[in-house]
Design a protein around this motif. Sequence first.
Motif, mmCIF file in Angstrom:
data_model
loop_
_atom_site.group_PDB
_atom_site.id
_atom_site.type_symbol
_atom_site.label_atom_id
_atom_site.label_comp_id
_atom_site.label_asym_id
_atom_site.label_seq_id
_atom_site.Cartn_x
_atom_site.Cartn_y
_atom_site.Cartn_z
ATOM 1 N N LYS A 64 0.823 -1.213 0.000
ATOM 2 C CA LYS A 64 0.000 0.000 0.000
ATOM 3 C C LYS A 64 0.855 1.259 0.000
ATOM 4 N N SER A 65 0.345 2.257 -0.703
ATOM 5 C CA SER A 65 0.953 3.581 -0.678
ATOM 6 C C SER A 65 -0.145 4.622 -0.837
ATOM 7 N N GLU A 66 -0.010 5.713 -0.132
ATOM 8 C CA GLU A 66 -0.958 6.813 -0.299
ATOM 9 C C GLU A 66 -0.589 7.540 -1.589
ATOM 10 N N PRO A 67 -1.511 7.628 -2.551
ATOM 11 C CA PRO A 67 -1.154 8.187 -3.852
ATOM 12 C C PRO A 67 -0.753 9.655 -3.826
ATOM 13 N N ASP A 68 -1.152 10.399 -2.803
ATOM 14 C CA ASP A 68 -0.717 11.797 -2.721
ATOM 15 C C ASP A 68 0.715 11.903 -2.181
ATOM 16 N N VAL A 69 1.254 10.789 -1.661
ATOM 17 C CA VAL A 69 2.643 10.742 -1.199
ATOM 18 C C VAL A 69 3.518 10.074 -2.257
ATOM 19 N N PHE A 70 3.100 8.893 -2.728
ATOM 20 C CA PHE A 70 3.820 8.159 -3.765
ATOM 21 C C PHE A 70 2.818 7.283 -4.495
ATOM 22 N N SER A 71 2.529 7.631 -5.733
ATOM 23 C CA SER A 71 1.504 6.942 -6.519
ATOM 24 C C SER A 71 2.122 5.905 -7.461
ATOM 25 N N PHE A 72 1.268 5.105 -8.077
ATOM 26 C CA PHE A 72 1.766 4.154 -9.072
ATOM 27 C C PHE A 72 2.362 4.896 -10.266
ATOM 28 N N ASP A 73 1.813 6.042 -10.629
ATOM 29 C CA ASP A 73 2.416 6.848 -11.689
ATOM 30 C C ASP A 73 3.836 7.264 -11.315
ATOM 31 N N ASP A 74 4.051 7.621 -10.040
ATOM 32 C CA ASP A 74 5.402 7.939 -9.562
ATOM 33 C C ASP A 74 6.308 6.716 -9.702
ATOM 34 N N MET A 75 5.771 5.552 -9.353
ATOM 35 C CA MET A 75 6.538 4.307 -9.462
ATOM 36 C C MET A 75 6.901 4.024 -10.912
ATOM 37 N N MET A 76 5.955 4.208 -11.827
ATOM 38 C CA MET A 76 6.216 3.996 -13.254
ATOM 39 C C MET A 76 7.309 4.950 -13.744
ATOM 40 N N ALA A 77 7.246 6.198 -13.329
ATOM 41 C CA ALA A 77 8.238 7.188 -13.759
ATOM 42 C C ALA A 77 9.629 6.817 -13.261
#
Length: 144
Positions: free
Chosen positions: A7-20
């Motif tokens: 789990k991750s809070e998307p306003d802290v670290f999102s899947f889009d951040d992970m993809m980037a």
Amino acid sequence: MAYWLMKSEPDVFSFDDMMAKTKRGEPEQWHGVRNYTARNNMKAMALGDLAFFYHSNIGKEIVGIIKVIALAHPDSTAEPNDKGNIVWECVDVEAVKPLPKPVTLATVKATPELANLELVKLSRLSVSKVSPEEWDLICKMGGL
């Protein structure tokens, strides 16, 4: 191979951040976990294990798949205990792919075959186990 949910809070670290980060060739240290069961789950992970990436608090949905690329090691954000040891550990992960259709927590809870999923049973646990059967069903629900 074992399967997990992280789990991750998307306003802290999102899947889009992970993809980037993955596109830039930068692994993500899954740091900041301060729960012994979640830490022990990461210590049990093997290279190549897969995990669902879950957006918690905002969205509450499984949005992608990530892969363990480094075994458990001391968490760089952890402070040493009174004996000077780091007790918190984490793994490094990278993005594999997004789910074509995110699977919401409401959908998971409404699916009888997922009644024992740790996401449902141990809702506060940030790193949890997923059985192969649960994995296959969620992948199907997510359009894979």
